[in-house]
Design a protein around this motif. Structure first.
Motif, PDB file in Angstrom:
ATOM      1  N   GLU A  25      -3.182   4.948  -2.757  1.00  0.00           N
ATOM      2  CA  GLU A  25      -4.099   5.807  -1.989  1.00  0.00           C
ATOM      3  C   GLU A  25      -4.043   7.244  -2.487  1.00  0.00           C
ATOM      4  OE1 GLU A  25      -3.329   5.180   2.127  1.00  0.00           O
ATOM      5  OE2 GLU A  25      -4.755   6.688   2.829  1.00  0.00           O
TER       6      GLU A  25
ATOM      7  N   ASP B  35      -7.745   2.605   9.077  1.00  0.00           N
ATOM      8  CA  ASP B  35      -6.547   3.444   9.202  1.00  0.00           C
ATOM      9  C   ASP B  35      -6.905   4.504  10.231  1.00  0.00           C
ATOM     10  OD1 ASP B  35      -4.344   5.014   9.043  1.00  0.00           O
ATOM     11  OD2 ASP B  35      -4.763   5.814   7.045  1.00  0.00           O
TER      12      ASP B  35
ATOM     13  N   LYS C 262       0.829  -1.200   0.000  1.00  0.00           N
ATOM     14  CA  LYS C 262       0.000   0.000   0.000  1.00  0.00           C
ATOM     15  C   LYS C 262       0.862   1.248   0.000  1.00  0.00           C
ATOM     16  CE  LYS C 262      -2.866   2.411   3.073  1.00  0.00           C
ATOM     17  NZ  LYS C 262      -3.141   2.330   4.494  1.00  0.00           N
TER      18      LYS C 262
ATOM     19  N   ASP D 141      -9.461   2.459   3.546  1.00  0.00           N
ATOM     20  CA  ASP D 141      -8.896   2.836   4.833  1.00  0.00           C
ATOM     21  C   ASP D 141     -10.052   3.509   5.546  1.00  0.00           C
ATOM     22  OD1 ASP D 141      -6.301   1.997   4.693  1.00  0.00           O
ATOM     23  OD2 ASP D 141      -5.408   3.974   4.445  1.00  0.00           O
TER      24      ASP D 141
ATOM     25  N   ASP E  47      -9.462   6.103   1.316  1.00  0.00           N
ATOM     26  CA  ASP E  47      -9.437   6.445   2.746  1.00  0.00           C
ATOM     27  C   ASP E  47     -10.584   7.416   2.975  1.00  0.00           C
ATOM     28  OD1 ASP E  47      -8.873   7.955   5.166  1.00  0.00           O
ATOM     29  OD2 ASP E  47      -6.857   7.080   5.150  1.00  0.00           O
TER      30      ASP E  47
ATOM     31  N   HIS F 137     -10.041  11.250   3.401  1.00  0.00           N
ATOM     32  CA  HIS F 137      -9.180  11.960   2.443  1.00  0.00           C
ATOM     33  C   HIS F 137      -9.934  12.719   1.357  1.00  0.00           C
ATOM     34  CE1 HIS F 137      -5.245   9.548   3.354  1.00  0.00           C
ATOM     35  NE2 HIS F 137      -5.804  10.075   4.427  1.00  0.00           N
TER      36      HIS F 137
HETATM   37 MN    MN Z   1      -4.973   5.981   4.874  1.00  0.00          MN
END
Ligand code: MN
Ligand code: RM4
Length: 388
Positions: free
Chosen positions: A179, A286, A137, A241, A214, A217
């Motif tokens: 990501e 995460d 990742k 995530d 994520d 994000h």
């Molecule tokens: Mn993340």
């Protein structure tokens, strides 16, 4: 709505991957609060993660972060994980804590620094081979702070070339999970700010390159379930995530800020069967627990994902598509809301009990005495985690 036990069968082989860094101390740029008994090394982090799996039965894999989880012998670390009943999940590279990376890493203007960043990934690939991990990742923290600081286009070209070198070094059964994040640590332009940019790089690399979403994000108000749907359509949703946010990349307990959003995401997942292991979507957490206890924080997060999936599985898909076809706007919406508003807690506790798991995993962990024992025995050494 009454919960028919058969409707929840989709939960049987659903798993959530937990991050090693959730068990260490973390904080904001203002303060890191310490917690007694936090792990002093990656072995102890795995032991803590195994506790989450012991009481939830839902988190049999742990993501590692390199170099935070560097050890001398990864075979030994894998054996330790095996003994604890967990496996090593995604290997996360770290491109944000080295002085050389001030102007970037894989997109850096200098070839020498790009080589260093590529080389770090080759080391991560070696760790995947030693631990049995299949997912590499990459969160790329590269970007620029001022217009004109560097060529936006040049940075994409350099990044594409660096990623190609990493991809070429991976084994046939490895995936590269890429990501994106729209801001921070740079503020004018990040080099992978959004899912579209991540997807374009993945498409150029090959089919084993997939996007990581994520949930913290995106800009406020972003329709995340739309992105989930679009990536699933392209077979490029590699992983989540999961975490919660109110303002920025807050990394709070999953489903705490907006449980309805988590449900809407899971509805898109269930609509194409992507909750099943064959889909290979990796449902990772995460997160950082700054003020709350870490192991219970992880347990609660795992349970919140489980609960959102359970509710998504309850959606009456026939009634939904009939209402959609009939142009019944409120009727269709009501079908979704009916599932979301159903209390699934007792049904989930029954399922746990039937599988030999505690009905209430948080209470079971509290009663186990594990936290007190860790606080007593884990003395000396330095806590492992951020910056370790
Ligand atoms: Mn993340
Ligand atoms: C980043 C990103 C990565 C995570 C690190 C710790 O913000 O979300 O996924 O590995 O934090």
């Amino acid at each position: 709505m009454t919960v028919r036990p058969e409707a929840l069968r989709g939960l049987d082989d659903f798993t959530v991957e937990v991050p090693s860094w959730a068990y260490g101390n973390s904080g904001t740029r203002f303060k890191v609060f310490t917690t007694p008994g936090v792990p002093r090394d990656p072995y102890e982090k795995l032991a803590d993660a195994a506790e989450v799996n012991r009481v939830t039965g839902r988190s049999p894999r742990v993501s590692l972060h390199i170099p935070w989880d560097r050890v001398d012998d990864y075979g030994k670390l894998k054996a330790h994980a095996d003994e604890l009943g967990v496996a090593i999940g995604a290997i996360n590279s770290n491109l944000f804590q080295d002085d050389d990376y001030r102007l970037g890493s894989l997109a850096h203007p200098h070839a020498g620094t790009r080589d260093k960043a590529v080389d770090h990934h080759l080391r991560c690939i070696d760790i995947m081979r030693a631990t049995g991990s299949k997912d590499l990742k990459i969160w790329l923290p590269d970007g620029i702070n001022y217009a004109g600081q560097d060529s936006l286009r040049g940075r994409q070209d350099r990044l594409a070339e660096s990623l190609e070198r990493v991809y070429a070094a991976m084994d046939d059964d490895h995936r590269l999970l890429l990501e994106y994040k729209f801001f921070e640590p740079y503020f004018y332009a990040m080099d992978i700010p959004d899912w579209g940019t991540s997807l374009l790089h993945c498409l150029a690399l090959g089919e084993r390159a997939q996007v990581v979403l994520d949930t913290g994000h995106h800009a406020p108000g972003t329709n995340i379930e739309f992105i989930v749907m679009q990536l699933l359509r392209q077979n490029r949703l590699g992983a989540f995530d999961f975490n919660s946010r109110f303002y920025a990349d807050d990394d709070l307990i999953v489903g705490s800020a907006d449980p309805f959003q988590l449900f809407r995401i899971m509805v898109e997942i269930v609509s194409v069967g992507a909750h099943r292991p064959e889909s290979r979507v990796n449902f990772m957490l995460d997160q950082c627990h700054n003020i709350e206890e870490k192991i219970p924080g992880q347990i609660r997060s795992v349970l919140n994902v489980e609960k959102a999936l359970a509710k998504a599985l309850l959606v009456d898909t026939e009634a939904l598509s009939a209402a959609q076809r009939g142009g019944d706007v409120l009727g269709a919406h009501a079908v979704l809301m009916d599932a979301y508003e159903t209390d699934v807690r007792a049904a989930l506790a029954d399922r746990r009990e039937a599988r030999g798991l505690p009905r209430d995993p948080v209470a079971a962990f509290a009663a186990s005495g594990y936290a007190a024992k860790a606080a007593e025995t884990r003395v000396g050494g330095t806590q492992a985690g951020w910056g370790a």
